[in-house]
Design an enzyme around this catalytic site. Structure first.
Site, short mmCIF file in Angstrom:
data_model
loop_
_atom_site.label_atom_id
_atom_site.label_comp_id
_atom_site.label_asym_id
_atom_site.label_seq_id
_atom_site.Cartn_x
_atom_site.Cartn_y
_atom_site.Cartn_z
N ASP A 1 -13.15 -13.91 -11.95
CA ASP A 1 -11.73 -14.19 -11.88
C ASP A 1 -10.98 -13.02 -12.48
OD1 ASP A 1 -9.14 -15.08 -12.16
OD2 ASP A 1 -9.63 -16.88 -13.29
N GLY A 2 -10.22 -12.31 -11.64
CA GLY A 2 -9.54 -11.11 -12.10
C GLY A 2 -8.54 -11.35 -13.21
N ASP B 1 -2.79 -8.87 -7.53
CA ASP B 1 -2.44 -9.27 -6.18
C ASP B 1 -3.21 -10.52 -5.77
OD1 ASP B 1 -1.77 -9.35 -3.48
OD2 ASP B 1 -3.25 -7.84 -2.93
N HIS C 1 0.82 -1.22 0.00
CA HIS C 1 0.00 0.00 0.00
C HIS C 1 0.85 1.26 0.00
CE1 HIS C 1 -3.34 -2.76 1.65
NE2 HIS C 1 -3.42 -2.65 0.34
N SER D 1 -6.75 -2.37 -0.56
CA SER D 1 -6.45 -1.63 -1.79
C SER D 1 -7.67 -0.94 -2.40
CB SER D 1 -5.80 -2.57 -2.82
OG SER D 1 -4.64 -3.17 -2.28
#
Length: 305
Positions: free
Chosen positions: A157-158, A178, A19, A109
């Site tokens: 699903d990214g 990530d 971050h 995030s």
């Protein structure tokens, strides 16, 4: 597949590194008037209670944000004024989610990104989360912001969903990749996803977080990402933070000693030009406050272009 819950790890040293880099990138990228898209491929629940059941059970925040906050408090006003700007900014952002003097809430995030994006130029935040429980919690948490169309959430699903948003209409984007790395195939998926993303949108800024653990795939990933960035002739930055082994790791009779995650890394393709200098100033300070024993260290390297 769905056993990983980031709530157990919220606010740990890996979150601090990730971050810190994310905020430094966004601060610079939002200085330009053109709209910015932020895409988070594995968004998690978005917001976490450090005094809740999950974080309280693992206690990982005690070696991350809570230890950092305590160290800075002990240094007093002069110590806080001497902080590297990127580190001071990170702390200010996390503080903004808490009441004065308290550290009970940790923003993931999605909330950090939304906090820094701008309504007036129509910045956008696209969040993908496949975990059935976390995706529902994420949607409920984001709903409380009242951000309207600025934030889009999908239970997908990214790795695959990223293809649908590249290139963004504004031609400016920061993509955070990530995954949990719960299964070792995630490492190969990260490299494949980044290759596909660069083919679709070569000028985007891509940020990959990964754990530094004794697994071949973890050690090979940054090397593969460097090779990939170089093949596209793109600049890259690689930063790692290792807090080291605890002096006396807790053990269970008959069980092997498991100190938990002790190091992580962030790899950025097309990083903001200010990022290297910002991290070179911030990471030594961060290590001074979070380092705890043998194996501690930090690295900031850059190349490509």
């Amino acid at each position: 597949m769905f056993s990983y819950r980031h709530a157990f790890h919220a606010g740990n040293h890996a979150d601090v590194l990730k971050h810190l880099v994310l905020i430094a990138c966004l601060r610079h990228m939002t200085q330009k008037d053109t709209a910015l898209w932020v895409v988070d491929t594995h968004a998690g629940a978005g917001l976490y209670r450090l005094d809740g059941d999950y974080a309280g059970t693992s206690g990982e925040a005690a070696e991350g944000i809570l230890k950092l906050a305590a160290a800075i408090k002990a240094k007093g006003a002069e110590g806080e004024q001497a902080l590297a700007p990127a580190l001071a900014d990170y702390l200010q952002v996390v503080r903004s989610f808490n009441k004065e003097g308290q550290w009970r809430i940790y923003p993931g995030s999605p909330f950090i990104s939304q906090h820094l994006l701008r309504q007036e130029v129509r910045d956008k935040l696209k969040l993908f989360e496949l975990h059935p429980t976390d995706s529902g919690t994420l949607a409920a948490n984001i709903a409380q912001l009242g951000a309207g169309r600025q934030v889009g959430i999908a239970r997908e699903d990214g790795f695959e969903a990223l293809k649908s948003v590249l290139p963004p209409p504004s031609r400016r984007a920061l993509v955070l990749i990530d995954p949990s790395y719960e299964i070792k195939t995630d490492y190969a998926k990260v490299a494949a996803t980044l290759r596909d993303a660069l083919q679709r949108f070569a000028t985007g800024t891509y940020m990959v977080w990964y754990p530094v653990i004794p697994r071949p795939e973890a050690h090979e990933l940054p090397r593969k990402l460097k090779t990939l960035a170089n093949s596209f002739r793109k600049p890259w930055l690689h930063a790692t933070l290792a807090i080291g082994q605890p002096e006396q790791a807790a053990t269970v009779p008959g069980e092997p000693n498991r100190p938990g995650l002790t190091a992580s890394g962030v790899f950025v393709v097309n990083p903001p030009h200010i990022l290297k200098a910002a991290l070179q100033q911030a990471l030594p300070q961060l290590l001074e406050m979070l380092g705890r024993g043998r194996g501690q260290g930090q690295v900031v390297e850059a190349g490509g272009g």
